[in-house]
Design a protein around this motif. Sequence first.
Motif, mmCIF file in Angstrom:
data_model
loop_
_atom_site.group_PDB
_atom_site.id
_atom_site.type_symbol
_atom_site.label_atom_id
_atom_site.label_comp_id
_atom_site.label_asym_id
_atom_site.label_seq_id
_atom_site.Cartn_x
_atom_site.Cartn_y
_atom_site.Cartn_z
ATOM 1 N N GLY A 110 0.800 -1.230 0.000
ATOM 2 C CA GLY A 110 0.000 0.000 0.000
ATOM 3 C C GLY A 110 0.825 1.269 0.000
ATOM 4 O O GLY A 110 0.397 2.289 -0.541
ATOM 5 N N VAL A 111 2.027 1.216 0.610
ATOM 6 C CA VAL A 111 2.903 2.401 0.610
ATOM 7 C C VAL A 111 4.016 2.274 -0.427
ATOM 8 O O VAL A 111 4.989 3.027 -0.408
ATOM 9 C CB VAL A 111 3.499 2.672 2.022
ATOM 10 N N GLU A 112 3.874 1.282 -1.300
ATOM 11 C CA GLU A 112 4.824 1.035 -2.390
ATOM 12 C C GLU A 112 6.248 0.784 -1.878
ATOM 13 O O GLU A 112 7.232 1.300 -2.417
ATOM 14 C CB GLU A 112 4.794 2.198 -3.394
ATOM 15 N N MET A 113 6.340 -0.035 -0.811
ATOM 16 C CA MET A 113 7.650 -0.378 -0.240
ATOM 17 C C MET A 113 7.848 -1.892 -0.108
ATOM 18 O O MET A 113 8.753 -2.350 0.591
ATOM 19 C CB MET A 113 7.809 0.296 1.140
ATOM 20 N N TYR A 114 7.004 -2.687 -0.797
ATOM 21 C CA TYR A 114 7.099 -4.143 -0.672
ATOM 22 C C TYR A 114 8.462 -4.663 -1.132
ATOM 23 O O TYR A 114 9.033 -5.584 -0.525
ATOM 24 C CB TYR A 114 5.976 -4.814 -1.471
ATOM 25 N N ASP A 115 9.016 -4.063 -2.177
ATOM 26 C CA ASP A 115 10.307 -4.526 -2.701
ATOM 27 C C ASP A 115 11.460 -4.247 -1.740
ATOM 28 O O ASP A 115 12.568 -4.764 -1.937
ATOM 29 C CB ASP A 115 10.598 -3.866 -4.059
ATOM 30 N N PHE A 116 11.199 -3.429 -0.707
ATOM 31 C CA PHE A 116 12.244 -3.074 0.258
ATOM 32 C C PHE A 116 12.088 -3.853 1.570
ATOM 33 O O PHE A 116 12.746 -3.537 2.560
ATOM 34 C CB PHE A 116 12.190 -1.571 0.559
ATOM 35 N N ARG A 117 11.225 -4.885 1.577
ATOM 36 C CA ARG A 117 10.852 -5.543 2.837
ATOM 37 C C ARG A 117 12.035 -6.195 3.557
ATOM 38 O O ARG A 117 12.016 -6.327 4.783
ATOM 39 C CB ARG A 117 9.736 -6.567 2.594
ATOM 40 N N LYS A 118 13.073 -6.605 2.810
ATOM 41 C CA LYS A 118 14.235 -7.269 3.435
ATOM 42 C C LYS A 118 15.383 -6.290 3.711
ATOM 43 O O LYS A 118 16.440 -6.695 4.204
ATOM 44 C CB LYS A 118 14.746 -8.392 2.529
ATOM 45 N N LYS A 119 15.159 -5.015 3.401
ATOM 46 C CA LYS A 119 16.221 -4.012 3.571
ATOM 47 C C LYS A 119 16.339 -3.569 5.032
ATOM 48 O O LYS A 119 15.415 -3.741 5.831
ATOM 49 C CB LYS A 119 15.929 -2.781 2.705
ATOM 50 N N ALA A 120 17.467 -2.940 5.336
ATOM 51 C CA ALA A 120 17.654 -2.304 6.653
ATOM 52 C C ALA A 120 17.110 -0.881 6.578
ATOM 53 O O ALA A 120 17.460 -0.145 5.641
ATOM 54 C CB ALA A 120 19.132 -2.289 7.013
ATOM 55 N N GLY A 175 12.037 9.916 3.074
ATOM 56 C CA GLY A 175 10.674 9.669 2.610
ATOM 57 C C GLY A 175 10.314 8.189 2.673
ATOM 58 O O GLY A 175 9.194 7.822 3.030
ATOM 59 N N GLN A 176 11.289 7.325 2.351
ATOM 60 C CA GLN A 176 11.048 5.881 2.416
ATOM 61 C C GLN A 176 10.865 5.421 3.861
ATOM 62 O O GLN A 176 9.995 4.594 4.162
ATOM 63 C CB GLN A 176 12.214 5.126 1.757
#
Length: 277
Positions: A131-141, A148-149
Amino acid sequence: MEDFIKVEDLTFEYVKSEDGTAVRAIDSVSFSVERGSFTAVIGQNGSGKSTLAKNINALLVPTSGRVMVDGLDTSVPEHVWDVRSRVAMVFQNPDNQIVSSIVEDDVAFGPENLGIEPAEIRKRVDEALTGVEMYDFRKKAPHMLSGGQKQRIAIAGAVAMEPECIVFDEPTAMLDPRGRDEVMSVIKRLNGKGITVLLITHFMEEAAQADKIIVMDRGVKKMEGTPEEIFLRADELKALSLDVPPAVDLAMKLRERGIDIPEGILTIDDMVNCLCR
């Protein structure tokens, strides 16, 4: 529409630690927020905006008057967790809200504390990050992300708790223009899905996107109305050391020069559409 939040004659005082004197941060404020609406609260620093936000989430309780959230009195201790499950908060600095070293773990933190089943937590985390367009960053620190992210991760953490309302306390204050645009687009998308939004901001162009604006000054509610109604009172806003959105200011200057610009111009897009016609 029914009222989701009712603030009734709210007064909040805190005691100065140095000399013990009471300072009135909010003075006899009343207003209501309809379920599913988008309300903005504007005012200078020290106007009581953030104190007001914390009273709605039961982080603070009124000195006098009362705050009702979905029929629950926030000053009743037994209601506190019910109030907070209905009203989530997103603060100015996302670093103060991020508690885990992996993005998806951070978003899962709230639902885990609510005792939600693991399979449901997985579903909520994935949906919130999408929903916040951050799914691809789910494994990031999180510390590797932009401001903004990070703020979008903080919003996802609030969304994963499935609140009916989110109070945003100056969520874009520390962001650059691109980050502000990212966060505002997420806020508007959440509101479009039916989540009640209360946005504390000092950016007039953000307030212009709300259904209703409340203007605070030194703890007192000075104005309340639609963006069109509030920004027509530009002289009164300037007397409170507040500005109007750039598009509103330009429209006023063009009218002064005899150019026929209709009322209700609030955003740059409004102005572009008007001039192109």
